[in-house]
Design a protein around this motif. Structure first.
Motif, PDB file in Angstrom:
ATOM      1  N   ARG A   1       0.858  -1.186   0.000  1.00  0.00           N
ATOM      2  CA  ARG A   1       0.000   0.000   0.000  1.00  0.00           C
ATOM      3  C   ARG A   1       0.896   1.239   0.000  1.00  0.00           C
ATOM      4  NH1 ARG A   1      -2.651   2.872   4.216  1.00  0.00           N
ATOM      5  NH2 ARG A   1      -1.658   1.452   5.687  1.00  0.00           N
ATOM      6  N   ILE A   2       0.905   1.933  -1.120  1.00  0.00           N
ATOM      7  CA  ILE A   2       1.735   3.128  -1.268  1.00  0.00           C
ATOM      8  C   ILE A   2       0.841   4.287  -1.679  1.00  0.00           C
ATOM      9  CG2 ILE A   2       3.692   4.171  -2.468  1.00  0.00           C
ATOM     10  CD1 ILE A   2       4.778   1.367  -2.929  1.00  0.00           C
ATOM     11  N   SER A   3       0.711   5.259  -0.807  1.00  0.00           N
ATOM     12  CA  SER A   3      -0.166   6.395  -1.059  1.00  0.00           C
ATOM     13  C   SER A   3       0.520   7.402  -1.988  1.00  0.00           C
ATOM     14  CB  SER A   3      -0.528   7.096   0.255  1.00  0.00           C
ATOM     15  OG  SER A   3      -1.132   6.195   1.156  1.00  0.00           O
ATOM     16  N   PRO A   4      -0.204   7.957  -2.949  1.00  0.00           N
ATOM     17  CA  PRO A   4       0.371   9.050  -3.732  1.00  0.00           C
ATOM     18  C   PRO A   4       0.656  10.249  -2.831  1.00  0.00           C
ATOM     19  CG  PRO A   4      -1.645   8.202  -4.740  1.00  0.00           C
ATOM     20  CD  PRO A   4      -1.571   7.628  -3.364  1.00  0.00           C
ATOM     21  N   CYS A   5       1.542  11.119  -3.262  1.00  0.00           N
ATOM     22  CA  CYS A   5       1.807  12.332  -2.500  1.00  0.00           C
ATOM     23  C   CYS A   5       0.510  13.111  -2.328  1.00  0.00           C
ATOM     24  CB  CYS A   5       2.851  13.195  -3.206  1.00  0.00           C
ATOM     25  SG  CYS A   5       4.520  12.512  -3.101  1.00  0.00           S
ATOM     26  N   SER A   6       0.275  13.620  -1.127  1.00  0.00           N
ATOM     27  CA  SER A   6      -0.963  14.337  -0.825  1.00  0.00           C
ATOM     28  C   SER A   6      -0.790  15.824  -1.126  1.00  0.00           C
ATOM     29  CB  SER A   6      -1.324  14.144   0.646  1.00  0.00           C
ATOM     30  OG  SER A   6      -0.422  14.859   1.475  1.00  0.00           O
TER      31      SER A   6
ATOM     32  N   CYS B   1       7.570  11.832   5.935  1.00  0.00           N
ATOM     33  CA  CYS B   1       6.146  11.956   5.624  1.00  0.00           C
ATOM     34  C   CYS B   1       5.315  11.131   6.601  1.00  0.00           C
ATOM     35  CB  CYS B   1       5.904  11.488   4.192  1.00  0.00           C
ATOM     36  SG  CYS B   1       4.182  11.617   3.672  1.00  0.00           S
TER      37      CYS B   1
ATOM     38  N   LEU C   1       2.079  10.159   6.066  1.00  0.00           N
ATOM     39  CA  LEU C   1       1.005   9.372   5.467  1.00  0.00           C
ATOM     40  C   LEU C   1       1.154   7.903   5.865  1.00  0.00           C
ATOM     41  CD1 LEU C   1       0.779  10.802   1.817  1.00  0.00           C
ATOM     42  CD2 LEU C   1      -0.935  10.991   3.625  1.00  0.00           C
TER      43      LEU C   1
ATOM     44  N   ASP D   1       1.224   4.267   5.331  1.00  0.00           N
ATOM     45  CA  ASP D   1       1.238   3.218   4.322  1.00  0.00           C
ATOM     46  C   ASP D   1       2.472   2.349   4.525  1.00  0.00           C
ATOM     47  OD1 ASP D   1       3.299   4.788   3.378  1.00  0.00           O
ATOM     48  OD2 ASP D   1       2.323   5.362   1.514  1.00  0.00           O
ATOM     49  N   ASP D   2       2.863   1.596   3.495  1.00  0.00           N
ATOM     50  CA  ASP D   2       3.978   0.658   3.629  1.00  0.00           C
ATOM     51  C   ASP D   2       5.326   1.258   3.277  1.00  0.00           C
ATOM     52  OD1 ASP D   2       2.130  -1.265   4.344  1.00  0.00           O
ATOM     53  OD2 ASP D   2       1.976  -2.118   2.329  1.00  0.00           O
TER      54      ASP D   2
ATOM     55  N   ILE E   1       4.928   6.749  -8.503  1.00  0.00           N
ATOM     56  CA  ILE E   1       4.438   7.071  -7.160  1.00  0.00           C
ATOM     57  C   ILE E   1       5.487   6.729  -6.116  1.00  0.00           C
ATOM     58  CG2 ILE E   1       2.719   6.443  -5.410  1.00  0.00           C
ATOM     59  CD1 ILE E   1       0.712   6.045  -7.693  1.00  0.00           C
TER      60      ILE E   1
ATOM     61  N   ARG F   1       7.300   9.395  -3.518  1.00  0.00           N
ATOM     62  CA  ARG F   1       7.088   9.287  -2.067  1.00  0.00           C
ATOM     63  C   ARG F   1       8.373   8.960  -1.323  1.00  0.00           C
ATOM     64  NH1 ARG F   1       4.828   9.190   1.757  1.00  0.00           N
ATOM     65  NH2 ARG F   1       3.567   7.342   2.138  1.00  0.00           N
TER      66      ARG F   1
END
Length: 227
Positions: A51-56, A68, A70, A72-73, A104, A108
């Motif tokens: 699970r890798i979140s895009p930059c917010s 960061c 956020l 995620d993994d 992504i 990140r």
């Protein structure tokens, strides 16, 4: 056996492909077999399984002083990269550019974690790009810039490891591409062993630690200017 330290070099392969068992995975498997034949450890990180979140849109990436937040993994993957001696980025070409998973990921990783102290400095870097025919060199160049940004050591292999396959079925049919991949893998291990020998003999890294983070230099310059 427990208690025995494993001092073998460790190479991490990071797959930026959504397709399990596709050309990119096959190429990484091939690289991994070469690395293991040399007595080193090879582990693969499949970004599609994390699970890798895009930059917010927080907008504070250039000013924040901590990693960061956020959830995620990414922290676990970055820690695994820090423990490795070398890292291979493997990615397919999508839409004439870098596949979105890898895009992504490097955004990140770099903005959220690596820019603070450049922990990948002096690690050996390699790149594998798979595609049909077009834009593989452009994708390779982007990843070269990313490795250099992180102070990594990019080992030349004569030609970049660009593997082309125009078939609808996954396969490693590009003889020249495979030769370049083989040279890259062997030279990565050679460089890793050389760096370890240097550290063992001198107790020092090849490059000074003060050269690892350009942000520190800018902050010091700003402090002197305003003092």
């Amino acid at each position: 056996m427990q208690g025995i330290r494993d001092d073998r070099p460790v190479i991490i392969g990071i797959s930026g492909s959504e397709r399990a068992g596709g050309n990119t995975d096959l190429a990484l498997d091939y690289a991994g077999a070469l690395v293991r034949e040399r007595g080193a450890v090879f582990r693969t990180v499949y970004l599609r399984n994390h699970r890798i979140s895009p930059c917010s849109p927080c907008g504070d990436c250039n000013n924040r002083l901590s990693p960061c937040a956020l959830p995620d993994d990414m922290p676990a993957i970055v820690e695994e990269m820090k423990r490795a001696d070398g890292i291979i980025y493997a990615v397919p070409v999508h839409g004439f550019g870098l596949a979105h998973l890898m895009q992504i990921f490097i955004e990140r990783a770099g903005v959220g974690y690596l820019r603070f102290d450049r922990p990948l400095a002096n690690k050996v870097g390699g790149i594998i790009v798979t595609g049909r025919r077009y834009s593989d060199a452009s994708v390779h160049n982007q990843l070269v810039d990313n490795l250099l940004l992180n102070r990594m050591i990019l080992v030349g292999s004569g030609f970049p490891a660009l593997l082309r396959n125009t078939s609808s079925e996954p396969g490693l049919h590009d003889t020249e591409g495979l030769e370049a991949l083989e040279r890259m893998a062997h030279r990565m291990i050679d460089m890793t062993l050389l760096l370890r020998k240097h550290r063992s003999a001198t107790g020092e890294p090849v490059l000074p630690l003060a050269d690892r983070n350009e942000r520190v230099v800018r902050q010091r310059s700003a402090s002197l200017t305003h003092s």
